[in-house]
Design an enzyme around this catalytic site. Sequence first.
Site, short mmCIF file in Angstrom:
data_model
loop_
_atom_site.label_atom_id
_atom_site.label_comp_id
_atom_site.label_asym_id
_atom_site.label_seq_id
_atom_site.Cartn_x
_atom_site.Cartn_y
_atom_site.Cartn_z
N VAL A 1 69.08 -2.93 -2.47
CA VAL A 1 68.36 -1.65 -2.50
C VAL A 1 68.98 -0.75 -1.44
O VAL A 1 69.20 -1.18 -0.29
CB VAL A 1 66.85 -1.87 -2.24
CG1 VAL A 1 66.11 -0.54 -2.22
CG2 VAL A 1 66.27 -2.79 -3.31
N MET B 1 62.60 -12.22 7.44
CA MET B 1 62.35 -12.14 8.89
C MET B 1 61.43 -10.97 9.21
O MET B 1 61.33 -10.55 10.36
CB MET B 1 63.67 -12.02 9.65
CG MET B 1 64.58 -13.23 9.42
SD MET B 1 65.78 -13.50 10.72
CE MET B 1 66.70 -11.98 10.64
N HIS C 1 62.97 -5.60 0.83
CA HIS C 1 62.05 -6.74 0.82
C HIS C 1 61.00 -6.57 -0.28
O HIS C 1 60.66 -7.51 -0.98
CB HIS C 1 61.33 -6.85 2.17
CG HIS C 1 62.23 -7.12 3.34
ND1 HIS C 1 62.42 -6.20 4.35
CD2 HIS C 1 62.97 -8.20 3.68
CE1 HIS C 1 63.24 -6.70 5.26
NE2 HIS C 1 63.60 -7.92 4.88
P1 AMP Z 1 65.88 -10.47 6.24
O1 AMP Z 1 64.45 -10.18 6.51
O2 AMP Z 1 66.83 -9.44 6.72
O3 AMP Z 1 66.25 -11.89 6.60
O4 AMP Z 1 66.02 -10.42 4.65
C1 AMP Z 1 65.14 -11.15 3.82
C2 AMP Z 1 65.64 -11.05 2.40
O5 AMP Z 1 65.67 -9.69 2.02
C3 AMP Z 1 67.05 -11.61 2.24
O6 AMP Z 1 67.12 -12.29 0.99
C4 AMP Z 1 67.88 -10.36 2.21
O7 AMP Z 1 69.09 -10.49 1.50
C5 AMP Z 1 66.95 -9.40 1.49
N1 AMP Z 1 67.33 -8.03 1.75
C6 AMP Z 1 67.53 -7.43 2.95
N2 AMP Z 1 67.93 -6.15 2.78
C7 AMP Z 1 68.00 -5.94 1.44
C8 AMP Z 1 68.36 -4.83 0.62
N3 AMP Z 1 68.74 -3.68 1.15
N4 AMP Z 1 68.31 -4.98 -0.72
C9 AMP Z 1 67.94 -6.17 -1.27
N5 AMP Z 1 67.58 -7.24 -0.56
C10 AMP Z 1 67.62 -7.14 0.77
#
Ligand code: AMP
Length: 280
Positions: free
Chosen positions: A177, A30, A37
């Site tokens: 992370v 997103m 990311h």
């Molecule tokens: P989002 O943009 O929040 O929908 O996340 C996109 C992707 O990044 C999803 O697969 C999340 O699980 C991953 N993601 C978000 N935060 C983290 C993090 N701290 N460590 C690893 N992956 C993450």
Amino acid sequence: MKVLDNIRDLRGELSQVRSAGRGIEFVPTMGAFHEGHLQLMRTARESGGLVVVSIFVNPLQFGPSEDFESYPRNLEADGAMAEAEGVDILFAPTVAEMYPDGDVHTRVEPGRLGRILEGEHRPGHFAGVATVCAKLFNIVGPDRVFMGRKDAQQVAVLQQMVRDLNLPLEIVPCPTVREEDGLAMSSRNRRLSPDDRREAAALYAALRAAAASGASSTAELVAAARRVFDQHPAVRVQYLEVVHPQTFEPVDTVSPDALIVVAAHVGSVRLIDNCIVGTA
Ligand code: AMP
């Protein structure tokens, strides 16, 4: 890096890649990129195929009182970061491109797994996630999809969808992370006040304390985590459970692959985290 906002152009690009026999690696997001990311993008790139990253703030997965409107959006900064990571295609469709009728008529309903824990506190969330991911997977046609374990239940929901619907792709879960104090990186962390930001580290501290306790019963594990939260009243726990890593059903006897999952409010920000019991 190509930046595309429509499905037709993306499909055109990807059909050439596919016919040249190259694999496709996909990272759905997103936006509002942080190191979590970027790490997914690096892992995707190491897998050897063409790397596609999507940015789409999906209205379908936000509840009526959630932050769809105010969710951070910054395509320019995100684009620069993705390009620096060697991403080949950034796909950033509008809501109208993804939902031309203003809504979807056909939804992917994840069943019980989508209704417990996160699903219980965010009704409709996982159906929204599964539906948009089904659409994105059909648009991109990836061989591998890289997702963060930070959203462990989301990973389980999508792995279940891949199995149930025989989708020809693999979901690759990637490590969470964290900031130096252990707080899982999240686009929402930037909404924490400085005091709340310090308190928010209690989530991971509690998970680590539980995992390190060596307790063999769920009740003892949860009690070890609760002792940490008792010292941080600013962290208002919504759920704290030990669950099976695929079904997310509560377990009584703790096995090394069980997950400790937590959701909590700090100020007005809702945070989630989890850790595998055996990683202490
Ligand atoms: P989002 O943009 O929040 O929908 O996340 C996109 C992707 O990044 C999803 O697969 C999340 O699980 C991953 N993601 C978000 N935060 C983290 C993090 N701290 N460590 C690893 N992956 C993450």
